[in-house]
Scaffold this motif. Structure first.
Motif, PDB file in Angstrom:
ATOM      1  N   TYR A 119       0.889  -1.168   0.000  1.00  0.00           N
ATOM      2  CA  TYR A 119       0.000   0.000   0.000  1.00  0.00           C
ATOM      3  C   TYR A 119       0.922   1.211   0.000  1.00  0.00           C
ATOM      4  O   TYR A 119       1.603   1.491   0.963  1.00  0.00           O
ATOM      5  N   ARG A 120       0.923   1.948  -1.136  1.00  0.00           N
ATOM      6  CA  ARG A 120       1.792   3.136  -1.273  1.00  0.00           C
ATOM      7  C   ARG A 120       1.099   4.331  -0.606  1.00  0.00           C
ATOM      8  O   ARG A 120       0.365   5.076  -1.247  1.00  0.00           O
ATOM      9  N   THR A 121       1.371   4.527   0.663  1.00  0.00           N
ATOM     10  CA  THR A 121       0.582   5.508   1.428  1.00  0.00           C
ATOM     11  C   THR A 121       0.915   6.959   1.094  1.00  0.00           C
ATOM     12  O   THR A 121       0.193   7.857   1.522  1.00  0.00           O
ATOM     13  N   ILE A 128       1.202  -2.168   4.859  1.00  0.00           N
ATOM     14  CA  ILE A 128       1.235  -0.708   4.736  1.00  0.00           C
ATOM     15  C   ILE A 128       2.686  -0.259   4.664  1.00  0.00           C
ATOM     16  O   ILE A 128       3.465  -0.445   5.592  1.00  0.00           O
ATOM     17  N   ARG A 129       3.045   0.320   3.525  1.00  0.00           N
ATOM     18  CA  ARG A 129       4.400   0.856   3.408  1.00  0.00           C
ATOM     19  C   ARG A 129       4.393   2.289   3.895  1.00  0.00           C
ATOM     20  O   ARG A 129       3.522   3.075   3.505  1.00  0.00           O
ATOM     21  N   THR A 130       5.354   2.629   4.735  1.00  0.00           N
ATOM     22  CA  THR A 130       5.387   4.007   5.226  1.00  0.00           C
ATOM     23  C   THR A 130       5.736   4.926   4.057  1.00  0.00           C
ATOM     24  O   THR A 130       6.309   4.505   3.053  1.00  0.00           O
ATOM     25  N   ILE A 157      13.589  -4.205  -0.327  1.00  0.00           N
ATOM     26  CA  ILE A 157      14.950  -4.322  -0.863  1.00  0.00           C
ATOM     27  C   ILE A 157      14.885  -3.634  -2.224  1.00  0.00           C
ATOM     28  O   ILE A 157      14.367  -4.180  -3.197  1.00  0.00           O
ATOM     29  N   GLU A 158      15.394  -2.394  -2.260  1.00  0.00           N
ATOM     30  CA  GLU A 158      15.245  -1.596  -3.483  1.00  0.00           C
ATOM     31  C   GLU A 158      16.573  -1.057  -3.977  1.00  0.00           C
ATOM     32  O   GLU A 158      16.610  -0.304  -4.948  1.00  0.00           O
ATOM     33  N   THR A 159      17.639  -1.374  -3.254  1.00  0.00           N
ATOM     34  CA  THR A 159      18.951  -0.858  -3.653  1.00  0.00           C
ATOM     35  C   THR A 159      19.928  -2.028  -3.639  1.00  0.00           C
ATOM     36  O   THR A 159      19.736  -2.992  -2.886  1.00  0.00           O
ATOM     37  N   ASP A 214      17.549   6.150 -14.800  1.00  0.00           N
ATOM     38  CA  ASP A 214      16.350   6.791 -14.250  1.00  0.00           C
ATOM     39  C   ASP A 214      15.094   6.070 -14.748  1.00  0.00           C
ATOM     40  O   ASP A 214      14.864   5.961 -15.951  1.00  0.00           O
ATOM     41  N   ARG A 215      14.279   5.607 -13.798  1.00  0.00           N
ATOM     42  CA  ARG A 215      13.100   4.820 -14.168  1.00  0.00           C
ATOM     43  C   ARG A 215      12.037   5.630 -14.897  1.00  0.00           C
ATOM     44  O   ARG A 215      11.148   5.072 -15.517  1.00  0.00           O
ATOM     45  N   SER A 216      12.104   6.984 -14.805  1.00  0.00           N
ATOM     46  CA  SER A 216      11.045   7.771 -15.426  1.00  0.00           C
ATOM     47  C   SER A 216      11.530   8.573 -16.635  1.00  0.00           C
ATOM     48  O   SER A 216      10.841   9.448 -17.108  1.00  0.00           O
ATOM     49  N   ILE A 273      10.955  -7.226  -2.378  1.00  0.00           N
ATOM     50  CA  ILE A 273      11.929  -6.682  -3.336  1.00  0.00           C
ATOM     51  C   ILE A 273      11.210  -5.693  -4.248  1.00  0.00           C
ATOM     52  O   ILE A 273      10.262  -6.049  -4.942  1.00  0.00           O
ATOM     53  N   GLY A 274      11.673  -4.446  -4.198  1.00  0.00           N
ATOM     54  CA  GLY A 274      11.079  -3.401  -5.043  1.00  0.00           C
ATOM     55  C   GLY A 274      11.924  -3.289  -6.302  1.00  0.00           C
ATOM     56  O   GLY A 274      12.873  -2.508  -6.362  1.00  0.00           O
ATOM     57  N   THR A 275      11.546  -4.056  -7.295  1.00  0.00           N
ATOM     58  CA  THR A 275      12.409  -4.110  -8.486  1.00  0.00           C
ATOM     59  C   THR A 275      12.390  -2.810  -9.284  1.00  0.00           C
ATOM     60  O   THR A 275      13.327  -2.535 -10.024  1.00  0.00           O
ATOM     61  N   ASN A 276      11.327  -1.999  -9.132  1.00  0.00           N
ATOM     62  CA  ASN A 276      11.294  -0.741  -9.901  1.00  0.00           C
ATOM     63  C   ASN A 276      12.519   0.107  -9.551  1.00  0.00           C
ATOM     64  O   ASN A 276      13.192   0.644 -10.426  1.00  0.00           O
ATOM     65  N   ASP A 277      12.752   0.237  -8.255  1.00  0.00           N
ATOM     66  CA  ASP A 277      13.921   1.002  -7.836  1.00  0.00           C
ATOM     67  C   ASP A 277      15.197   0.173  -7.919  1.00  0.00           C
ATOM     68  O   ASP A 277      16.259   0.695  -8.255  1.00  0.00           O
ATOM     69  N   LEU A 278      15.096  -1.107  -7.641  1.00  0.00           N
ATOM     70  CA  LEU A 278      16.319  -1.928  -7.689  1.00  0.00           C
ATOM     71  C   LEU A 278      16.942  -1.881  -9.095  1.00  0.00           C
ATOM     72  O   LEU A 278      18.162  -1.784  -9.240  1.00  0.00           O
TER      73      LEU A 278
END
Ligand code: PEP
Ligand code: MG
Length: 589
Positions: free
Chosen positions: A307-309, A343-345, A442-444, A476-478, A463-468
Motif C-alpha cells: 500500500y503506497r501511502t 502498509i508501506r510508510t 529491498i530496493e537498492t 532513471d526509471r522515469s 523486493i522493489g524491483t522498480n527502484d532496484l
C-alpha cells in the motif's frame, strides 16, 4: 502558427506501453510543457501578428493572475496571496523581459511561444545557478508564468483542469503523481504523455486504475489539437491521432477483443494460484488508494502486498492527521480482512512531490532526500503515520514495511521510531498489536547485498524491483530517453533477485517481489523458478499471472530460470523468456 496547427492527416506516434487496452475518444490537452517547444520560426510578414498575439497573451495572463490573487486573498489571507505579486510584476511591469521576447520575434523571427519559452528558460537557468534557495524556489514561479503565457498563446483551455465532466483522453507533456491522483477517474478513459518511463508513478497509477496509457511519446502534445479524435493503444504503446475510417474500424474490433479477454480471465478469480505440480503461490495486490483494496479482492488477490501511502500526502495541501490515516487504513483493511494489508510508510520525494513537500530542486532527486530518509529527518510526521498504522493493527492482519532502506542504522532508527510510537500509545492506553510484522523493501544494491544482516532484524522482505533496477543500472526509471536501458532482464538484476530470494530461504524470512516485474507475464516463469512464492502487483494483472502459474510446473520454471541465468545480455534473457512464455500461453503476451 505553432505546434497545435499540426497537419490534419492521420498520425501514428510510438511510445512506451504502460497500461494495456484500447480506447477511442476526444483529446483534451492538459499541458503542452512549454519548455518542450522547439525553436520555431515564422515567415517575415508574420512577426507583427506574433507581437499582437503576444500582447493579448500577456494581458490575458495578467488578468488571470489578478483573479487568482483576489480569490487567494479571500480564502487564504493577504500574506499567502502575495505569492502572486511576483507573477503580476513579471507579466505587468517587467519591460526588460518583454523586450527580450519581442526582440527574438522581430530579429530572429521566432514564434511568440518559442520566444517566451527561450527567454523564460534563460531566467530559470540563471535562478538555478544562484546559491540562495529563494531564487531556486522561484524557478517554479518562472515555469508557472511561462506555462500560463504559452497556454494563452496557443489557445488551450483556461486552467490545467483535472476534474473532467465527460469521458476524456488526456494528453499532457507530463503528469505529476498529484495531478494524476486528483483526476476525476470516472471520466478519464485514456492517458498519453510526452515524457515518462515504464515504472514512472503516473504509469503505475494508470495501470492500477485500468486506464489504457502510453508514455514517452516525445511530442504527441504538439501533434494534436483539443477535440481531435485519438486512439490510445496501451497494449502496443501507440497513439493514433485523427484515425481514418479503416483504422477506426480495426481498433473498435481490438477494443472488443480486449474486453472479451479480460472477461475470460475474471473466471479464474476464485481458483487458487497453484502450479501443475501442486506448489501454491500467493498473489497480492499493490494499491495507491484505500478503495483499491476492494479491486484487489475482486481480482482474487491473497491480500495487499504494497500500500503506497504517500498518495495520502499528495491529495491535500496539509499533512494528513492521525485520524485521516486511520480512516484510510481501516477502509483498506475492511476490504481485505482477514487477508494481510501491508502498509508501506510514506515514500515521498524523487518523482513524488505534493504541496506539503514541494520539489526542492535537488540535483538528483532519486538520490536525494527521499522516502525513509525524509521520514527520519521529519520524525513528527513519521510518528503520526506510525501511530495510525499501529492503532489499526489491532483490527486485523496489518503489516508495516519501510521503503528504500540502505543501512542497518537506518532500519534500526525506523524501528526505534516505531517502538517510540508503541510506548506513547501504551501510555495513552490505546490498543495496538505489539507483535505487528515488520518488513523492509529491498530496493537498492546495498540492501540486496546485505540481505543476510537485514534478515536478522525484520520479519519479511519485499523486493522493489522498480527502484532496484534503476539503482543497479544507474538508469532513471522515469526518463524515456534511457528507457531501453531500463530492464529487469539485465543479468545483474536477476542475480541480485536470485541472491536475495536464496538468502531469505536460508534465513527463514518471508520474501516477496512488489515491483512491476512481479506483474509482468514475461517474468513469471523466471521468478517462480528463482524461488519466488509471493508476487505483488497491479491488481488487474493478477488473473493473467494466475493463469500462467496454473499452466506450468515449478520444475519447468526452475529450468527456465537456470537457462535465463546463463545468458550474458538482457536482450538474450528477454527474448528467451518471451519465447518460453509464448510457448506456454501466447495470449498473455
Ligand atoms: C519499487 O521500487 O519496486 C516499488 C514497488 O516501490 P515504488 O514503485 O513505489 O517506488
Ligand atoms: Mg520503490
Amino acid at each position: 502558427m505553432d505546434g497545435n496547427q499540426a497537419s490534419r492527416s492521420m498520425d501514428i506516434v510510438k511510445g512506451i506501453a504502460v497500461s494495456p487496452g484500447v480506447v477511442i475518444g476526444e483529446a483534451v490537452i492538459l499541458d503542452r510543457g512549454a519548455h518542450h517547444l522547439k525553436r520555431r520560426y515564422v515567415e517575415p510578414g508574420e512577426a507583427d501578428g506574433e507581437l499582437q498575439v503576444l500582447e493579448t497573451a500577456f494581458k490575458a495572463s495578467l488578468e488571470e493572475v489578478r483573479t487568482l490573487r483576489r480569490a487567494a486573498t479571500e480564502q487564504l489571507g493577504d500574506e499567502t496571496a502575495a505569492i502572486f505579486d511576483w507573477h503580476m510584476g513579471v507579466l505587468g511591469k517587467d519591460r526588460h523581459l518583454r523586450q527580450q521576447i519581442e526582440d527574438l520575434i522581430r530579429e530572429e523571427r521566432m514564434s511568440a511561444a518559442a520566444a517566451v519559452s527561450q527567454v523564460m528558460h534563460g531566467y530559470k537557468e540563471r535562478f538555478l545557478k544562484m546559491k540562495d534557495p529563494i531564487f531556486v524556489e522561484r524557478t517554479e514561479d518562472v515555469r508557472d508564468v511561462e506555462q500560463r503565457l504559452i497556454r494563452n498563446l496557443l489557445g488551450d483551455q483556461a486552467e490545467v483542469e483535472t476534474r473532467f465532466e465527460k469521458p476524456s483522453i488526456i494528453l499532457s507533456y507530463d503528469l505529476t503523481p498529484s495531478q494524476t491522483a486528483q483526476m476525476n477517474t470516472d471520466y478519464v478513459v485514456g492517458l498519453a504523455t510526452d515524457v515518462g518511463g515504464l515504472t514512472s508513478h503516473m504509469a503505475i497509477i494508470a495501470h492500477s486504475l485500468h486506464i489504457p496509457a502510453v508514455v514517452g511519446l516525445g511530442s504527441v502534445t504538439s501533434k494534436v489539437k483539443a477535440g481531435d479524435t485519438v486512439i490510445i493503444d496501451g497494449t502496443h504503446g501507440l497513439v493514433i491521432c485523427r484515425p481514418n475510417e479503416s483504422t477506426l474500424a480495426r481498433y473498435r474490433e481490438e477494443a472488443e477483443k480486449f474486453r472479451v479477454f479480460e472477461l475470460s480471465l475474471k473466471q479464474l478469480r476464485d481458483l487458487p494460484a497453484v502450479t501443475r505440480d501442486g506448489v501454491e503461490v500467493s498473489l497480492l495486490g499493490n494499491i495507491e488508494f484505500p478503495s483499491e483494496a476492494r479491486t484487489c479482492m475482486e481480482n482474487g488477490a491473497d491480500g495487499v502486498g504494497l500500500y503506497r501511502t504517500e498518495y495520502l500526502y499528495l491529495r491535500g495541501n496539509k499533512e494528513p492527521s492521525e485520524e485521516e490515516h486511520i480512516e484510510a487504513y481501516t477502509t483498506a483493511l475492511e476490504a481485505c480482512d482477514p487477508k494481510p494489508l501491508t502498509i508501506r510508510t510514506m515514500d515521498l520525494g524523487a518523482d513524488k512531490y505534493g504541496p506539503l513537500r514541494g520539489a526542492e530542486s535537488e540535483r538528483n532527486p532519486f538520490l536525494g532526500l527521499r522516502s525513509i530518509r525524509y521520514c527520519l529527518q521529519n520524525l513528527d510526521l513519521f510518528k503520526t503515520q506510525l501511530r495510525a498504522i499501529l492503532r489499526v493493527s489491532r483490527l486485523g492482519n496489518v503489516r508495516v514495511m519501510f521503503p528504500l532502506i540502505i543501512s542497518l542504522m537506518e532500519l534500526r532508527q525506523a524501528k526505534m521510531a516505531l517502538g517510540d510510537a508503541m510506548e506513547d500509545l501504551e501510555e495513552e492506553g490505546l490498543e495496538f498489536n505489539r507483535s505487528i510484522e515488520i518488513g523492509m523493501m529491498i530496493e537498492t544494491p546495498a540492501a540486496a547485498l546485505l540481505a543476510r544482516q537485514f534478515a536478522k532484524e525484520v520479519d519479511f522482505f519485499s523486493i522493489g524491483t522498480n527502484d532496484l533496477v534503476q539503482y543497479t543500472l544507474a538508469v532513471d526509471r522515469s526518463n524515456q530517453r534511457v528507457a531501453t536501458s531500463y530492464t529487469p532482464s539485465h543479468p545483474a538484476v536477476i542475480r541480485l533477485v536470485r541472491d536475495v530470494l536464496r538468502t531469505a530461504v536460508r534465513m527463514e524470512v518471508s520474501c516477496g517481489v512488489c515491483g512491476e516485474m512481479a506483474g509482468e507475464p514475461v517474468y513469471t516463469l523466471l521468478l517462480l523458478g528463482l524461488g519466488l512464492r509471493q508476487f505483488s502487483m497491479v491488481p488487474g494483472n493478477i488473473p493473467q499471472i494466475k493463469k500462467l502459474i496454473r499452466s506450468t510446473t515449478v520444475k519447468h520454471a526452475e529450468r527456465v530460470a537456470a537457462r535465463a541465468l546463463s545468458f550474458d545480455t538482457d536482450r538474450q534473457v528477454r527474448n528467451y523468456l518471451r519465447d518460453e512464455t509464448a510457448r506456454l500461453l501466447p495470449e498473455v503476451l
